[in-house]
Design an enzyme around this catalytic site. Sequence first.
Site, short mmCIF file in Angstrom:
data_model
loop_
_atom_site.label_atom_id
_atom_site.label_comp_id
_atom_site.label_asym_id
_atom_site.label_seq_id
_atom_site.Cartn_x
_atom_site.Cartn_y
_atom_site.Cartn_z
N LYS A 113 0.87 -1.27 0.14
CA LYS A 113 0.08 0.08 -0.15
C LYS A 113 0.87 1.51 0.05
O LYS A 113 0.42 2.07 -0.64
CB LYS A 113 -1.07 0.05 1.25
CG LYS A 113 -2.13 -0.79 0.98
CD LYS A 113 -3.42 -0.09 0.44
CE LYS A 113 -4.43 -0.83 -0.40
NZ LYS A 113 -4.91 -1.90 0.61
N LYS A 195 -4.10 -11.53 -8.62
CA LYS A 195 -5.42 -11.99 -7.90
C LYS A 195 -6.66 -11.38 -8.31
O LYS A 195 -6.23 -10.05 -8.69
CB LYS A 195 -5.19 -12.44 -6.67
CG LYS A 195 -4.64 -10.90 -5.82
CD LYS A 195 -4.75 -11.09 -4.24
CE LYS A 195 -4.48 -9.93 -3.52
NZ LYS A 195 -5.29 -9.72 -2.61
N LYS A 198 -10.90 -5.97 -5.59
CA LYS A 198 -11.96 -5.13 -5.75
C LYS A 198 -11.52 -3.87 -6.55
O LYS A 198 -12.49 -3.11 -7.34
CB LYS A 198 -12.31 -4.71 -4.33
CG LYS A 198 -12.95 -5.77 -3.38
CD LYS A 198 -13.67 -5.14 -2.33
CE LYS A 198 -14.05 -6.23 -1.14
NZ LYS A 198 -13.04 -6.10 -0.06
P1 TYM Z 1 -10.91 -8.06 1.86
O1 TYM Z 1 -11.99 -7.04 1.78
O2 TYM Z 1 -9.78 -7.60 0.84
O3 TYM Z 1 -11.31 -9.40 1.31
C1 TYM Z 1 -12.16 -10.24 1.90
C2 TYM Z 1 -11.92 -11.62 1.97
O4 TYM Z 1 -11.92 -12.14 0.54
C3 TYM Z 1 -10.58 -12.82 0.40
N1 TYM Z 1 -9.85 -12.32 -0.77
C4 TYM Z 1 -9.68 -13.47 -1.67
N2 TYM Z 1 -9.37 -14.79 -1.59
C5 TYM Z 1 -8.80 -15.53 -2.53
N3 TYM Z 1 -8.49 -15.05 -3.57
C6 TYM Z 1 -8.75 -13.65 -3.83
N4 TYM Z 1 -8.31 -12.99 -5.09
C7 TYM Z 1 -9.15 -12.86 -2.77
N5 TYM Z 1 -9.41 -11.42 -2.79
C8 TYM Z 1 -9.90 -11.44 -1.62
C9 TYM Z 1 -9.59 -12.24 1.64
O5 TYM Z 1 -8.77 -13.17 1.93
C10 TYM Z 1 -10.77 -12.14 2.61
O6 TYM Z 1 -10.88 -13.27 3.39
N6 TYM Z 1 -8.33 -7.16 5.93
C11 TYM Z 1 -9.48 -7.67 5.48
C12 TYM Z 1 -10.64 -7.62 6.09
C13 TYM Z 1 -10.63 -7.87 7.54
C14 TYM Z 1 -10.88 -8.95 8.19
C15 TYM Z 1 -10.71 -8.77 9.55
C16 TYM Z 1 -10.96 -10.13 7.63
C17 TYM Z 1 -10.63 -6.66 8.25
N7 TYM Z 1 -10.74 -7.31 9.77
C18 TYM Z 1 -10.67 -9.47 10.48
C19 TYM Z 1 -10.76 -11.40 8.67
C20 TYM Z 1 -10.82 -11.04 10.24
C21 TYM Z 1 -9.63 -7.48 3.76
O7 TYM Z 1 -9.10 -6.49 3.52
O8 TYM Z 1 -10.39 -8.29 3.13
#
Ligand code: TYM
Length: 333
Positions: A113, A195, A198
């Site tokens: 980031k 990957k 969003k």
């Molecule tokens: P975020 O919002 O980027 O993504 C949400 C979930 O989707 C999974 N993910 C993927 N898995 C496989 N392949 C991909 N291309 C892919 N892109 C996204 C992420 O691994 C995630 O599980 N930091 C976290 C949000 C968060 C969180 C937490 C998660 C905040 N607090 C506490 C678990 C526990 C995030 O940015 O996810």
Amino acid sequence: MSKEIVVSGIRSTGNLHLGNYFGAIQNYIKMQEEYTCYFFVADYHSLTTHPDPAQLRPNVFKVLAENIACGLDPERVTLYVQSDVPEIPELYLMLNMLSYKGELEKTASFKEKARKQPDNVNAGLLTYPTLMAADILIHKAKYVPVGKDQEQHLEMTRNFANRFNHRYGETFPEPYPFNFGKSLVKIPSLDGTGKMSKSENEHATLYLCDEDDLIRKKVMKAKTDQGPTEPNSTMPDYIVNLFDLMKLVSSEEVVQQFLNNYNDCTIRYGDMKKQLAEDMVTFIRPIREKTLALQQDTASLNRIMLSGREKARESAAKTLSEARKKMGINFYT
Ligand code: TYM
């Protein structure tokens, strides 16, 4: 016997995609019967990139609607919005005293980031893993269903939990990432260069709200070549990618048929992509349609959020009170 506790969250930074589904939401749905689940929209986490305030509410509602459209049952799980639970930022503050600059700066997501937004390397970005740890530890979770990209954050959460326990006495269990005993998933983008995401790689990411024709267009653009000339040749990465995506949504027979065609050099990638596109359309369409319907019903979404807030705060307040006492913040006995 009480059920084991599960926590996971999704940032409200844009449209959910196949990576979110297969990396996380699919497991939320499978886990909702057997575990006590807390799932939330991580709106605080989305603030690191300074989103337009007017977009926050629709984004949060959309993520809620998409989760439910995928099969999450708000009657079974506690579905809430992170900023509705003030106990989380309070625990975050406490955990910040146990998070060190050096380790935070070394986190892969921070480095990435900081490279991408050099003009906005804010403290929230640096302490992102600490807030995530607070999200998880506030409910004393044991399992955290997430994709591969979150593995390091979970490792840090365990470090913070152990540090707290060591200094103030046993309080938090160690939480582990969860994928039913299998390694964590990373869903590749259609162009095979990274990957699904969003905010990046939009043309090569399949969103759960993509219209049928857009899905077809994106899939048909996926990189291929002339096809193998020798039987049973090694597959180039971008073809492995296509097969991996196909395994997510197509039947085993269909995948096997194209594998056979690859191995005997009769494969026609145009046909394979057409099949993949149609299977993706079949998979995504009902989720998209259900999301649209749910999004209209803001009254129901509000009710779900309020009930989630109540349940999440009940659990969070217990943990916070214990953490405060352990740290010595209990002045009125
Ligand atoms: P975020 O919002 O980027 O993504 C949400 C979930 O989707 C999974 N993910 C993927 N898995 C496989 N392949 C991909 N291309 C892919 N892109 C996204 C992420 O691994 C995630 O599980 N930091 C976290 C949000 C968060 C969180 C937490 C998660 C905040 N607090 C506490 C678990 C526990 C995030 O940015 O996810």
